[in-house]
Design an enzyme around this catalytic site. Structure first.
Site, PDB file in Angstrom:
ATOM      1  N   ARG A  56     122.368   3.443 101.518  1.00  0.00           N
ATOM      2  CA  ARG A  56     122.405   4.331 102.692  1.00  0.00           C
ATOM      3  C   ARG A  56     121.419   5.485 102.562  1.00  0.00           C
ATOM      4  O   ARG A  56     120.803   5.893 103.547  1.00  0.00           O
ATOM      5  CB  ARG A  56     123.831   4.813 102.934  1.00  0.00           C
ATOM      6  CG  ARG A  56     124.685   3.709 103.588  1.00  0.00           C
ATOM      7  CD  ARG A  56     126.118   4.090 103.638  1.00  0.00           C
ATOM      8  NE  ARG A  56     126.936   3.181 104.442  1.00  0.00           N
ATOM      9  CZ  ARG A  56     128.219   2.987 104.241  1.00  0.00           C
ATOM     10  NH1 ARG A  56     128.852   3.628 103.269  1.00  0.00           N
ATOM     11  NH2 ARG A  56     128.895   2.152 105.014  1.00  0.00           N
ATOM     12  N   ARG A  85     130.485  -0.731  97.032  1.00  0.00           N
ATOM     13  CA  ARG A  85     130.625   0.614  97.616  1.00  0.00           C
ATOM     14  C   ARG A  85     129.735   1.615  96.876  1.00  0.00           C
ATOM     15  O   ARG A  85     129.162   2.524  97.475  1.00  0.00           O
ATOM     16  CB  ARG A  85     132.088   1.037  97.641  1.00  0.00           C
ATOM     17  CG  ARG A  85     132.872   0.182  98.642  1.00  0.00           C
ATOM     18  CD  ARG A  85     134.301   0.607  98.770  1.00  0.00           C
ATOM     19  NE  ARG A  85     134.457   1.866  99.475  1.00  0.00           N
ATOM     20  CZ  ARG A  85     134.381   2.013 100.792  1.00  0.00           C
ATOM     21  NH1 ARG A  85     134.121   0.981 101.571  1.00  0.00           N
ATOM     22  NH2 ARG A  85     134.570   3.196 101.353  1.00  0.00           N
ATOM     23  N   GLU A 113     138.680  -9.254 106.112  1.00  0.00           N
ATOM     24  CA  GLU A 113     137.369  -9.183 106.782  1.00  0.00           C
ATOM     25  C   GLU A 113     136.565 -10.469 106.592  1.00  0.00           C
ATOM     26  O   GLU A 113     135.895 -10.932 107.516  1.00  0.00           O
ATOM     27  CB  GLU A 113     136.586  -7.986 106.247  1.00  0.00           C
ATOM     28  CG  GLU A 113     137.185  -6.652 106.674  1.00  0.00           C
ATOM     29  CD  GLU A 113     136.420  -5.441 106.149  1.00  0.00           C
ATOM     30  OE1 GLU A 113     136.818  -4.321 106.484  1.00  0.00           O
ATOM     31  OE2 GLU A 113     135.427  -5.616 105.400  1.00  0.00           O
ATOM     32  N   TYR A 137     136.931  -4.018 113.755  1.00  0.00           N
ATOM     33  CA  TYR A 137     137.152  -2.591 113.489  1.00  0.00           C
ATOM     34  C   TYR A 137     138.479  -2.094 114.080  1.00  0.00           C
ATOM     35  O   TYR A 137     138.619  -0.893 114.330  1.00  0.00           O
ATOM     36  CB  TYR A 137     135.980  -1.775 114.031  1.00  0.00           C
ATOM     37  CG  TYR A 137     134.765  -1.765 113.118  1.00  0.00           C
ATOM     38  CD1 TYR A 137     134.830  -1.217 111.834  1.00  0.00           C
ATOM     39  CD2 TYR A 137     133.541  -2.281 113.533  1.00  0.00           C
ATOM     40  CE1 TYR A 137     133.719  -1.192 111.000  1.00  0.00           C
ATOM     41  CE2 TYR A 137     132.426  -2.257 112.693  1.00  0.00           C
ATOM     42  CZ  TYR A 137     132.529  -1.703 111.431  1.00  0.00           C
ATOM     43  OH  TYR A 137     131.422  -1.668 110.598  1.00  0.00           O
ATOM     44  N   HIS A 165     127.947  -2.055 105.999  1.00  0.00           N
ATOM     45  CA  HIS A 165     129.402  -1.895 105.899  1.00  0.00           C
ATOM     46  C   HIS A 165     129.836  -2.626 104.642  1.00  0.00           C
ATOM     47  O   HIS A 165     129.260  -3.655 104.291  1.00  0.00           O
ATOM     48  CB  HIS A 165     130.100  -2.528 107.118  1.00  0.00           C
ATOM     49  CG  HIS A 165     131.569  -2.724 106.917  1.00  0.00           C
ATOM     50  ND1 HIS A 165     132.480  -1.709 107.102  1.00  0.00           N
ATOM     51  CD2 HIS A 165     132.280  -3.796 106.479  1.00  0.00           C
ATOM     52  CE1 HIS A 165     133.693  -2.158 106.803  1.00  0.00           C
ATOM     53  NE2 HIS A 165     133.595  -3.427 106.430  1.00  0.00           N
ATOM     54  N   LYS A 182     123.890  -3.889 109.044  1.00  0.00           N
ATOM     55  CA  LYS A 182     124.129  -3.501 110.435  1.00  0.00           C
ATOM     56  C   LYS A 182     122.843  -3.594 111.290  1.00  0.00           C
ATOM     57  O   LYS A 182     121.728  -3.686 110.743  1.00  0.00           O
ATOM     58  CB  LYS A 182     124.688  -2.080 110.465  1.00  0.00           C
ATOM     59  CG  LYS A 182     126.074  -1.960 109.812  1.00  0.00           C
ATOM     60  CD  LYS A 182     126.656  -0.586 110.078  1.00  0.00           C
ATOM     61  CE  LYS A 182     128.025  -0.438 109.463  1.00  0.00           C
ATOM     62  NZ  LYS A 182     128.671   0.840 109.831  1.00  0.00           N
ATOM     63  N   THR A 201     129.450   7.075 103.327  1.00  0.00           N
ATOM     64  CA  THR A 201     129.365   6.636 104.732  1.00  0.00           C
ATOM     65  C   THR A 201     128.300   7.416 105.497  1.00  0.00           C
ATOM     66  O   THR A 201     127.518   6.850 106.257  1.00  0.00           O
ATOM     67  CB  THR A 201     130.736   6.834 105.427  1.00  0.00           C
ATOM     68  OG1 THR A 201     131.730   6.162 104.659  1.00  0.00           O
ATOM     69  CG2 THR A 201     130.730   6.305 106.842  1.00  0.00           C
ATOM     70  N   PHE A 224     135.243   7.798 117.334  1.00  0.00           N
ATOM     71  CA  PHE A 224     133.953   7.116 117.257  1.00  0.00           C
ATOM     72  C   PHE A 224     134.047   5.610 117.547  1.00  0.00           C
ATOM     73  O   PHE A 224     133.045   4.904 117.505  1.00  0.00           O
ATOM     74  CB  PHE A 224     133.293   7.341 115.886  1.00  0.00           C
ATOM     75  CG  PHE A 224     134.154   6.935 114.699  1.00  0.00           C
ATOM     76  CD1 PHE A 224     134.206   5.618 114.275  1.00  0.00           C
ATOM     77  CD2 PHE A 224     134.890   7.882 114.011  1.00  0.00           C
ATOM     78  CE1 PHE A 224     134.978   5.245 113.184  1.00  0.00           C
ATOM     79  CE2 PHE A 224     135.669   7.517 112.912  1.00  0.00           C
ATOM     80  CZ  PHE A 224     135.720   6.200 112.509  1.00  0.00           C
ATOM     81  N   ASN A 281     124.358   3.434 109.871  1.00  0.00           N
ATOM     82  CA  ASN A 281     124.358   3.677 108.418  1.00  0.00           C
ATOM     83  C   ASN A 281     124.075   2.421 107.576  1.00  0.00           C
ATOM     84  O   ASN A 281     124.540   2.309 106.444  1.00  0.00           O
ATOM     85  CB  ASN A 281     125.637   4.409 107.989  1.00  0.00           C
ATOM     86  CG  ASN A 281     126.885   3.578 108.161  1.00  0.00           C
ATOM     87  OD1 ASN A 281     126.844   2.521 108.800  1.00  0.00           O
ATOM     88  ND2 ASN A 281     127.983   4.026 107.588  1.00  0.00           N
TER      89      ASN A 281
HETATM   90  P1  CMP Z   1     131.773   1.432 108.295  1.00  0.00           P
HETATM   91  O1  CMP Z   1     131.895   1.346 106.822  1.00  0.00           O
HETATM   92  O2  CMP Z   1     131.163   0.280 108.987  1.00  0.00           O
HETATM   93  O3  CMP Z   1     133.228   1.694 108.924  1.00  0.00           O
HETATM   94  C1  CMP Z   1     133.408   2.316 110.180  1.00  0.00           C
HETATM   95  C2  CMP Z   1     132.157   2.955 110.688  1.00  0.00           C
HETATM   96  O4  CMP Z   1     132.331   3.950 111.670  1.00  0.00           O
HETATM   97  C3  CMP Z   1     131.460   3.677 109.542  1.00  0.00           C
HETATM   98  O5  CMP Z   1     130.923   2.738 108.655  1.00  0.00           O
HETATM   99  C4  CMP Z   1     130.465   4.552 110.313  1.00  0.00           C
HETATM  100  O6  CMP Z   1     129.242   3.882 110.567  1.00  0.00           O
HETATM  101  C5  CMP Z   1     131.177   4.798 111.647  1.00  0.00           C
HETATM  102  N1  CMP Z   1     131.580   6.193 111.810  1.00  0.00           N
HETATM  103  C6  CMP Z   1     131.131   7.042 112.756  1.00  0.00           C
HETATM  104  N2  CMP Z   1     131.702   8.255 112.640  1.00  0.00           N
HETATM  105  C7  CMP Z   1     132.534   8.190 111.560  1.00  0.00           C
HETATM  106  C8  CMP Z   1     133.382   9.135 110.904  1.00  0.00           C
HETATM  107  N3  CMP Z   1     133.534  10.390 111.348  1.00  0.00           N
HETATM  108  N4  CMP Z   1     134.075   8.704 109.809  1.00  0.00           N
HETATM  109  C9  CMP Z   1     133.953   7.430 109.368  1.00  0.00           C
HETATM  110  N5  CMP Z   1     133.163   6.490 109.943  1.00  0.00           N
HETATM  111  C10 CMP Z   1     132.454   6.868 111.028  1.00  0.00           C
END
Ligand code: CMP
Length: 137
Positions: free
Chosen positions: A102, A85, A126, A49, A115, A9, A91, A57, A112
């Protein structure tokens, strides 16, 4: 062999840790099948997304993912989805186990670092959003 999509990211790209993150994948048996640095448009990010469209968010997520270039990677290996993962960690970096990507490189749940696809089916979707079949080798 399973495939999964990884995205490095904007926060991690700006920090200059692309190589360090790729090393985690290769050192743990995940092969780079495709890789490119791209700057997502708003339309690209919203489509990617779309599953999170109704989440509070979503707007910030799209804003963040279009704020700077990303590196999109197709990883291949045994149980690639689960392995990626595990290497990423939770996350929210505050909950990520030490030694995960992370825990080591992320700043917040929004910024973070990476992805990763959450299922084989979503990985297929994806990967097709970001790569043509001729780019996956
Ligand atoms: P990612 O795996 O890219 O998928 C969606 C992204 O939304 C996640 O990582 C986070 O960076 C972001 N995000 C922000 N707030 C939340 C939340 N409450 N729960 C999950 N993802 C979140």
């Amino acid at each position: 062999m399973e495939k999964t999509l990884s995205i490095i990211k904007p926060d991690a790209v700006k920090k200059g840790v692309i190589g360090k993150i790729i090393d985690r994948f290769e050192s743990n048996g995940l092969r780079i099948a495709a890789l490119k640095k791209v700057w997502l448009s708003r339309q690209n990010a919203e489509a990617f997304y779309a599953i999170h469209k109704s989440r509070p968010f979503f707007k910030d997520l799209v804003e963040f993912m279009t704020s700077a270039p990303i590196v999109a990677i197709v990883l291949e290996g045994e149980n690639a989805v689960a392995k990626n993962r595990e290497l990423m960690g939770a996350t929210n970096p505050k909950e990520a186990k030490s030694g995960t990507i992370r825990a080591d490189f992320a700043d917040s749940i929004d910024a973070n670092a990476v992805h990763g696809s959450d299922s084989v089916e979503n990985a297929r979707i994806e990967i097709a959003q970001l790569f043509g079949s001729f780019e996956i080798l």
